[in-house]
Design a protein around this motif. Sequence first.
Motif, PDB file in Angstrom:
ATOM      1  N   GLY A   1       0.802  -1.217   0.000  1.00 51.24           N
ATOM      2  CA  GLY A   1       0.000   0.000   0.000  1.00 51.24           C
ATOM      3  C   GLY A   1       0.834   1.266   0.000  1.00 51.24           C
ATOM      4  O   GLY A   1       0.407   2.298  -0.505  1.00 51.24           O
ATOM      5  N   ASP A   2       2.070   1.185   0.540  1.00 48.40           N
ATOM      6  CA  ASP A   2       2.897   2.390   0.557  1.00 48.40           C
ATOM      7  C   ASP A   2       3.262   2.837  -0.849  1.00 48.40           C
ATOM      8  O   ASP A   2       3.327   4.027  -1.143  1.00 48.40           O
ATOM      9  CB  ASP A   2       4.136   2.224   1.442  1.00 48.40           C
ATOM     10  CG  ASP A   2       4.991   1.032   1.071  1.00 48.40           C
ATOM     11  OD1 ASP A   2       4.535   0.159   0.309  1.00 48.40           O
ATOM     12  OD2 ASP A   2       6.136   0.973   1.560  1.00 48.40           O
ATOM     13  N   SER A   3       3.464   1.890  -1.755  1.00 49.22           N
ATOM     14  CA  SER A   3       3.745   2.281  -3.149  1.00 49.22           C
ATOM     15  C   SER A   3       2.497   2.894  -3.776  1.00 49.22           C
ATOM     16  O   SER A   3       2.596   3.821  -4.588  1.00 49.22           O
ATOM     17  CB  SER A   3       4.240   1.089  -3.963  1.00 49.22           C
ATOM     18  OG  SER A   3       3.259   0.085  -4.041  1.00 49.22           O
TER      19      SER A   3
ATOM     20  N   HIS B   1      -0.067   9.988  -5.328  1.00 50.70           N
ATOM     21  CA  HIS B   1       0.437  11.361  -5.175  1.00 50.70           C
ATOM     22  C   HIS B   1       1.078  11.840  -6.481  1.00 50.70           C
ATOM     23  O   HIS B   1       0.876  12.974  -6.906  1.00 50.70           O
ATOM     24  CB  HIS B   1       1.420  11.414  -4.011  1.00 50.70           C
ATOM     25  CG  HIS B   1       1.830  12.780  -3.617  1.00 50.70           C
ATOM     26  ND1 HIS B   1       0.961  13.680  -3.031  1.00 50.70           N
ATOM     27  CD2 HIS B   1       3.013  13.417  -3.732  1.00 50.70           C
ATOM     28  CE1 HIS B   1       1.588  14.808  -2.815  1.00 50.70           C
ATOM     29  NE2 HIS B   1       2.841  14.677  -3.230  1.00 50.70           N
ATOM     30  N   LYS B   2       1.837  10.961  -7.139  1.00 46.84           N
ATOM     31  CA  LYS B   2       2.511  11.304  -8.397  1.00 46.84           C
ATOM     32  C   LYS B   2       1.518  11.586  -9.530  1.00 46.84           C
ATOM     33  O   LYS B   2       1.854  12.307 -10.463  1.00 46.84           O
ATOM     34  CB  LYS B   2       3.455  10.178  -8.829  1.00 46.84           C
ATOM     35  CG  LYS B   2       4.723  10.101  -8.030  1.00 46.84           C
ATOM     36  CD  LYS B   2       5.589   8.970  -8.571  1.00 46.84           C
ATOM     37  CE  LYS B   2       6.773   8.700  -7.687  1.00 46.84           C
ATOM     38  NZ  LYS B   2       7.551   7.537  -8.166  1.00 46.84           N
ATOM     39  N   LEU B   3       0.333  11.014  -9.453  1.00 44.94           N
ATOM     40  CA  LEU B   3      -0.667  11.239 -10.505  1.00 44.94           C
ATOM     41  C   LEU B   3      -1.132  12.688 -10.553  1.00 44.94           C
ATOM     42  O   LEU B   3      -1.695  13.134 -11.546  1.00 44.94           O
ATOM     43  CB  LEU B   3      -1.881  10.317 -10.310  1.00 44.94           C
ATOM     44  CG  LEU B   3      -1.654   8.833 -10.557  1.00 44.94           C
ATOM     45  CD1 LEU B   3      -2.914   8.038 -10.208  1.00 44.94           C
ATOM     46  CD2 LEU B   3      -1.232   8.563 -11.990  1.00 44.94           C
ATOM     47  N   GLU B   4      -0.929  13.411  -9.454  1.00 46.90           N
ATOM     48  CA  GLU B   4      -1.303  14.824  -9.346  1.00 46.90           C
ATOM     49  C   GLU B   4      -2.774  15.064  -9.681  1.00 46.90           C
ATOM     50  O   GLU B   4      -3.132  15.995 -10.381  1.00 46.90           O
ATOM     51  CB  GLU B   4      -0.393  15.692 -10.232  1.00 46.90           C
ATOM     52  CG  GLU B   4       1.051  15.652  -9.792  1.00 46.90           C
ATOM     53  CD  GLU B   4       1.961  16.541 -10.601  1.00 46.90           C
ATOM     54  OE1 GLU B   4       1.552  17.049 -11.664  1.00 46.90           O
ATOM     55  OE2 GLU B   4       3.108  16.739 -10.165  1.00 46.90           O
TER      56      GLU B   4
ATOM     57  N   ILE C   1      -5.862  13.109  -5.234  1.00 45.08           N
ATOM     58  CA  ILE C   1      -6.466  11.956  -4.564  1.00 45.08           C
ATOM     59  C   ILE C   1      -6.140  11.996  -3.072  1.00 45.08           C
ATOM     60  O   ILE C   1      -4.986  12.152  -2.678  1.00 45.08           O
ATOM     61  CB  ILE C   1      -5.974  10.630  -5.178  1.00 45.08           C
ATOM     62  CG1 ILE C   1      -6.368  10.554  -6.660  1.00 45.08           C
ATOM     63  CG2 ILE C   1      -6.517   9.433  -4.395  1.00 45.08           C
ATOM     64  CD1 ILE C   1      -5.743   9.389  -7.407  1.00 45.08           C
ATOM     65  N   GLN C   2      -7.170  11.875  -2.255  1.00 41.03           N
ATOM     66  CA  GLN C   2      -7.020  11.845  -0.800  1.00 41.03           C
ATOM     67  C   GLN C   2      -6.830  10.383  -0.385  1.00 41.03           C
ATOM     68  O   GLN C   2      -7.706   9.557  -0.629  1.00 41.03           O
ATOM     69  CB  GLN C   2      -8.283  12.401  -0.130  1.00 41.03           C
ATOM     70  CG  GLN C   2      -8.680  13.775  -0.604  1.00 41.03           C
ATOM     71  CD  GLN C   2      -7.703  14.832  -0.143  1.00 41.03           C
ATOM     72  OE1 GLN C   2      -7.498  15.005   1.046  1.00 41.03           O
ATOM     73  NE2 GLN C   2      -7.103  15.531  -1.081  1.00 41.03           N
ATOM     74  N   VAL C   3      -5.676  10.073   0.226  1.00 42.78           N
ATOM     75  CA  VAL C   3      -5.382   8.691   0.603  1.00 42.78           C
ATOM     76  C   VAL C   3      -5.506   8.525   2.113  1.00 42.78           C
ATOM     77  O   VAL C   3      -4.950   9.309   2.879  1.00 42.78           O
ATOM     78  CB  VAL C   3      -3.970   8.268   0.147  1.00 42.78           C
ATOM     79  CG1 VAL C   3      -3.672   6.836   0.579  1.00 42.78           C
ATOM     80  CG2 VAL C   3      -3.820   8.408  -1.365  1.00 42.78           C
ATOM     81  N   VAL C   4      -6.251   7.498   2.500  1.00 45.42           N
ATOM     82  CA  VAL C   4      -6.425   7.135   3.908  1.00 45.42           C
ATOM     83  C   VAL C   4      -5.829   5.741   4.087  1.00 45.42           C
ATOM     84  O   VAL C   4      -6.200   4.816   3.365  1.00 45.42           O
ATOM     85  CB  VAL C   4      -7.919   7.124   4.302  1.00 45.42           C
ATOM     86  CG1 VAL C   4      -8.082   6.687   5.750  1.00 45.42           C
ATOM     87  CG2 VAL C   4      -8.551   8.484   4.062  1.00 45.42           C
ATOM     88  N   VAL C   5      -4.910   5.602   5.035  1.00 43.57           N
ATOM     89  CA  VAL C   5      -4.270   4.322   5.313  1.00 43.57           C
ATOM     90  C   VAL C   5      -4.989   3.641   6.469  1.00 43.57           C
ATOM     91  O   VAL C   5      -5.310   4.282   7.470  1.00 43.57           O
ATOM     92  CB  VAL C   5      -2.780   4.520   5.651  1.00 43.57           C
ATOM     93  CG1 VAL C   5      -2.144   3.206   6.084  1.00 43.57           C
ATOM     94  CG2 VAL C   5      -2.044   5.125   4.471  1.00 43.57           C
TER      95      VAL C   5
END
Length: 142
Positions: free
Chosen positions: A68-70, A76-79, A82-86
């Motif tokens: 999931g870290d990748s 994030h790189k897609l710009e 996107i809001q990511v929740v772990v």
Amino acid sequence: MIRRPFQLLLVDDNEGVREIVEISIREKFNEEFINIIPMETAKEALAYAKDHTVHIVFTDIHMRGSFGDSLIRECHKLEKGIQVVVMSGDTKFTTVSNCYLDGARFFIVKPFTDSDIQDSIRHCLYELEAWEKIFAQKITPS
């Protein structure tokens, strides 16, 4: 303008966790407001995110054959904002801080509560709607 419903990728190799999270989300947000797309691996989630509109990603960090870290870094790189929740039971400082540095907005510790899930979604929606208001203003091109 962000089109509704918001698109949420739910990524976990454990089907039971995906079901619990989906039930929790549905208690507060209907399908016309948030569309949940369940995924089993970070790889399939990233492929989907590259080709589709995704607003929020809920992901586990440690999954069989997938990390999931990748996914956090690649989202994030897609710009695309996107809001990511772990979601993770791994509470080591290095894990949590790396998620933050990779671009995750929130970290929910397993086992989590309905309010943990619902509150993180509310925060993500607040961020998305705040940026939507900014972009609705007259922004000058670079």
